[in-house]
Scaffold this active site. Structure first.
Site, PDB file in Angstrom:
ATOM      1  N   ILE A  59       0.836  -1.201   0.000  1.00  0.00           N
ATOM      2  CA  ILE A  59       0.000   0.000   0.000  1.00  0.00           C
ATOM      3  C   ILE A  59       0.871   1.252   0.000  1.00  0.00           C
ATOM      4  O   ILE A  59       0.570   2.237  -0.679  1.00  0.00           O
ATOM      5  CB  ILE A  59      -0.977   0.013   1.197  1.00  0.00           C
ATOM      6  N   CYS A  60       1.969   1.229   0.731  1.00  0.00           N
ATOM      7  CA  CYS A  60       2.882   2.379   0.744  1.00  0.00           C
ATOM      8  C   CYS A  60       3.439   2.615  -0.654  1.00  0.00           C
ATOM      9  O   CYS A  60       3.455   3.751  -1.144  1.00  0.00           O
ATOM     10  CB  CYS A  60       4.019   2.158   1.738  1.00  0.00           C
ATOM     11  N   ALA A  61       3.883   1.564  -1.296  1.00  0.00           N
ATOM     12  CA  ALA A  61       4.414   1.682  -2.649  1.00  0.00           C
ATOM     13  C   ALA A  61       3.337   2.197  -3.607  1.00  0.00           C
ATOM     14  O   ALA A  61       3.600   3.058  -4.452  1.00  0.00           O
ATOM     15  CB  ALA A  61       4.946   0.331  -3.125  1.00  0.00           C
TER      16      ALA A  61
END
Length: 165
Positions: A59-61
């Site tokens: 999700i961060c990526a």
């Protein structure tokens, strides 16, 4: 203190994030070239602060990719991706993913970003990392939008954030 969840399990943060109308707090962060960056380096720019636990999570990526695509080339705008990842990991990530319209910044050296932004997770599996937060500020450093994503594994509301640029 704000409460979020990680995989449905409650976790707490070190405080409440800045709200609309607040001024951005100064910071000292490190870019992938190992240079110290402060808020003053972005003076006069609209800012999207995309704050997250680690580039090594899906999700961060994805949030880095989305802000790169949607806001990275916006006029007079800088997207700052902020995490506690080492600058080497951030540089590797951007190079491998072909990201050129965003700037990666690390809080590994000074470990003080949380003092002004209250994003640190204080318990649970991600204790010590930053929660997922998006802050949009105008050219004067005034917060126009902020969101602390309630579940760490959930994406931020890109549309709402970008409406405030």
């Amino acid at each position: 203190m704000a409460q979020i969840t990680l995989g449905g399990k409650p976790a707490n943060t070190s405080g409440n994030i800045p709200q609309k109308g607040d001024g951005l707090k100064d910071f000292k962060l490190v870019n992938p070239s190992m240079e110290t960056k402060t808020l003053n380096d972005y003076k006069g720019k609209k800012l999207v602060l995309n704050i997250f636990p680690s580039v090594d999570t899906g999700i961060c990526a994805k949030s880095v990719h989305e802000f790169n695509k949607r806001a990275g080339s916006a006029d007079n705008t800088m997207v700052l991706n902020i995490s506690k990842d080492l600058p080497f990991a951030q540089k590797r990530f951007c190079g491998a993913e072909g990201l050129e319209n965003v700037e990666m910044l690390s809080d590994y050296r000074f470990n003080q970003f949380d003092e002004g932004y209250h994003t640190q997770i204080t318990d649970g599996a991600f204790e010590g990392l930053m929660s997922r937060v998006v802050i949009v500020a105008d050219e004067n450093g005034t917060v126009q939008y902020s969101e602390q994503v309630p579940e760490v594994g959930q994406e931020p509301d890109y549309e709402s954030a970008l409406k405030h640029l």
